[in-house]
Design an enzyme around this catalytic site. Structure first.
Site, PDB file in Angstrom:
ATOM      1  N   GLU A 248     -14.035  12.694  52.050  1.00  8.60           N
ATOM      2  CA  GLU A 248     -12.758  13.075  52.674  1.00  8.60           C
ATOM      3  C   GLU A 248     -11.888  13.585  51.543  1.00  8.60           C
ATOM      4  O   GLU A 248     -11.370  12.812  50.736  1.00  8.60           O
ATOM      5  CB  GLU A 248     -12.137  11.881  53.397  1.00  8.60           C
ATOM      6  CG  GLU A 248     -11.006  12.272  54.333  1.00  8.60           C
ATOM      7  CD  GLU A 248      -9.641  12.166  53.671  1.00  8.60           C
ATOM      8  OE1 GLU A 248      -9.118  13.235  53.264  1.00  8.60           O
ATOM      9  OE2 GLU A 248      -9.119  11.061  53.559  1.00  8.60           O
ATOM     10  N   CYS A 282      -2.959  13.663  52.397  1.00 14.23           N
ATOM     11  CA  CYS A 282      -3.884  14.791  52.476  1.00 14.23           C
ATOM     12  C   CYS A 282      -3.698  15.607  53.750  1.00 14.23           C
ATOM     13  O   CYS A 282      -4.080  16.778  53.799  1.00 14.23           O
ATOM     14  CB  CYS A 282      -5.330  14.314  52.366  1.00 14.23           C
ATOM     15  SG  CYS A 282      -5.768  13.027  53.547  1.00 14.23           S
TER      16      CYS A 282
END
Length: 478
Positions: A248, A282
Site C-alpha cells: 500500500e 496517503c
C-alpha cells in the site's frame, strides 16, 4: 509525559532493551519523549525463531479461537482509548480528538478481520464420478510487516489484524518516529493471551531490518504501507527469494468538482479534509480540478476555510491541525511551494513554517498551478492543496490520471452520466463520490499503478495472507 509507554522491543513474548537507542520527539514541542531501542541482528534472529515457533501454534489454533482472542484484544484497546490517544498525540502531534478516533478505527480493523477469520472458505468443484476436487486456503507463513508513522495505531492494526486472522505469525517493524501505537497493540494482545512468538515487534534502522528479514526462507509475505520508492526497493528485495508482497504505497489524490455540485459544501468539505493529519495521509485530497464556471467561488470558500484552520499542539482544546512529523518535512514542503510559485502558480494562503518551535507548516492553498510544477507530480504529504480550473469533465479526468499514482480519487457531482464515466475512467483503487472518506474496515483498500497492489480490508483483506491449495482426490488409481 505520564502516560507515554516504556519503549521496548517485543520478541518471543518478552519485552527487551538494546544498547543502542533512538530519540522519540514530540513534534509540537521538540521535547524528547523517550529512547527507543534499536534491534541488533541477534534480536532479529531471535524474532525469526520466535515467529516460526509461534506460527506452528497459531496456524493450528481453530479459527473461532483466533477470532475470540482478537476480539478480546480489540476490547482492551477500546477500554484503553484515552491512554493510547494521549500517547499518539504526544508522538505524532495530531489533535487529541483525532487520536481518539484512530484508536477506535484500529479496534474496528481487528473486529472485522476477527469475523473474517471464520470465513476463509474453500469450495468443491463439480467433477466426474469417483473424483472429488476441492480448494483449500492455508496461512501463508511468517509475515514481515512494515508500518508508517502517520497513523501510529491504525496502520499497524491493519497488518496485524490480517496476519493474525489468517493464522500467520508476524514480525512488525513499526515506525521509529511514532512507536507507541504499536506498543499498545502488542500489550493488548499479550494481555488477551496471544501465544508467545505469534506477534513480534522491532524497531531500529529500517534498511538494515528489511535487508535481513526479507530474504529469510521462512518469511513468506512482505506487507508494507509506505512510499512508492520504499515499496519498489522492498519488492525488488522480495523478488530475489520469490516472496509475495502486499504493497500500500503513495498517492496523489485528485478531486473532480463538477459544475452541478453544491459549491460551498464541496469547498468546505475539501478544505477541512485536506488539513486532517496535517495532510499526511496517503489518501489526502490534494489536486482539485474544478469546473471553470464555479472555480472562483470554490477557490474563495476553500481558501477562507483553510486559512481559518486552528493550528497548534494537539493536546490543546479546539486544535484542528497539529505539526508535521519531523523537521525534515518543513524544507520539503517549502521547496514544493517555491517551485510552484516559480512556475507561475498563485499562493492564496500559507506556504511557510508556523512559529519557531515545533514542526508546524501553515495550511496552504495554491491555484493555477502549471503541469510543469513538481507538486503536480510529487505527493506533498503535507497541508498543501492545489486548485486548478478545468473546462469540462474530459479535461478533469485526463488531469486526474496524469500522475503515476492511483490510490484514491474523489468527485463532487449529482449527474448520473458523470458518475458512470468517472467510475469507469478514473484510474484509482478507491473512488468516492460526494464524500472524502476513502475506506472502511469492511471495504477493500489498495491502489493501482504506482500506488501498490493487493488489498487490505473487506472480504478481500485476508487473501494476501493465505495460500490456495487445489486437492484432487480420485477414489481409484488412474
Amino acid at each position: 509525559m505520564r502516560n507515554y509507554p516504556d519503549l521496548k522491543l517485543f520478541i518471543g513474548g518478552t519485552w527487551r532493551d538494546t544498547p543502542e537507542t533512538l530519540s522519540v520527539v514530540n513534534p509540537a514541542t521538540e521535547e524528547e519523549l523517550g529512547r527507543l531501542p534499536c534491534a541488533r541482528i541477534s534480536d532479529l534472529e531471535d524474532a525469526l525463531a520466535a515467529a516460526q515457533k509461534g506460527l506452528e501454534i497459531w496456524r493450528n489454533t481453530p479459527p473461532r479461537s483466533r477470532a475470540d482472542l482478537i476480539l478480546r484484544a480489540a476490547r482492551l484497546l477500546r477500554d484503553r482509548q484515552e491512554e493510547i490517544a494521549q500517547s499518539i498525540t504526544a508522538e505524532h502531534g495530531k489533535p487529541l480528538a483525532q487520536a481518539r478516533l484512530e484508536v477506535i478505527r484500529g479496534a474496528e480493523f481487528f473486529e472485522w478481520d476477527a469475523a473474517e477469520a471464520m470465513r476463509t472458505y474453500g469450495r468443491v468443484i463439480p467433477s466426474a464420478a469417483g473424483t472429488k476436487i476441492s480448494v483449500h486456503h492455508h496461512p501463508i507463513g511468517v509475515v514481515a510487516a512494515f508500518s508508517p508513522w502517520n497513523f501510529p495505531m491504525s496502520q499497524p492494526a491493519r497488518k496485524i489484524a490480517g496476519a493474525l486472522a489468517s493464522g500467520c505469525s508476524l514480525i512488525l517493524k513499526a515506525a521509529e518516529e511514532t512507536p507507541a501505537g504499536a506498543i499498545h497493540i502488542v500489550r493488548a494482545f499479550q494481555d488477551a493471551g496471544l501465544p508467545d512468538g505469534v506477534l513480534n515487534l522491532v524497531f531500529g534502522r529500517p534498511a538494515e531490518i528489511s535487508a535481513y528479514l526479507i530474504p529469510q526462507p521462512c518469511v513468506r509475505l512482505v506487507a508494507l504501507t509506505g512510499s512508492t520508492a520504499v515499496g519498489r526497493q522492498l519488492t525488488a528485495l522480495a523478488a530475489q527469494s520469490d516472496t509475495r508482497v502486499l504493497m500500500e504505497l503513495g498517492g496523489h489524490a485528485p478531486v473532480i468538482v463538477c459544475e452541478d455540485t453544491d459549491v460551498q459544501k464541496a469547498a468546505l468539505s475539501g478544505a477541512i479534509r485536506k488539513m486532517r493529519n496535517a495532510g499526511q495521509v496517503c489518501t489526502s485530497p490534494t489536486r482539485f480540478f474544478v469546473h471553470q464556471d464555479i472555480f472562483d467561488e470554490f477557490a474563495t470558500t476553500f481558501t477562507r476555510r483553510a486559512a481559518a484552520t486552528r493550528v497548534g499542539n494537539g493536546m490543546h482544546d479546539g486544535i484542528e491541525m497539529g505539526p508535521t512529523a519531523n523537521a525534515r518535512r518543513i524544507p520539503v514542503l517549502t521547496d514544493l511551494v517555491n517551485d510552484a510559485l516559480a512556475q507561475g502558480a498563485t499562493l492564496c494562503t500559507g506556504g511557510m513554517r508556523v512559529g519557531e518551535r515545533g514542526y508546524f507548516f501553515a495550511p496552504t492553498v495554491l491555484t493555477h498551478v502549471p503541469d510543469s510544477a513538481r507538486i503536480m507530480r510529487e505527493e506533498p504529504f503535507g497541508p498543501i492543496a492545489v486548485l486548478n480550473p478545468v473546462r469540462n469533465l474530459d479535461e478533469a479526468i485526463a488531469q486526474a490520471n496524469a500522475v503515476d499514482y492511483g490510490l484514491a480519487g474523489y468527485a463532487f457531482t449529482n449527474r448520473a452520466d458523470y458518475i458512470a464515466r468517472m467510475i469507469d475512467e478514473v484510474e484509482v483503487g478507491n473512488f468516492s463520490i460526494n464524500t472524502l472518506e476513502a475506506s472502511l474496515p469492511e471495504t477493500p483498500f489498495g491502489g493501482v499503478k504506482s500506488s501498490g497492489y493487493g488489498r487490505e480490508g473487506g472480504t478481500e483483506g485476508l487473501e494476501s495472507y493465505l495460500t490456495t491449495r487445489n486437492v484432487w482426490h480420485s477414489s481409484e488409481i488412474t
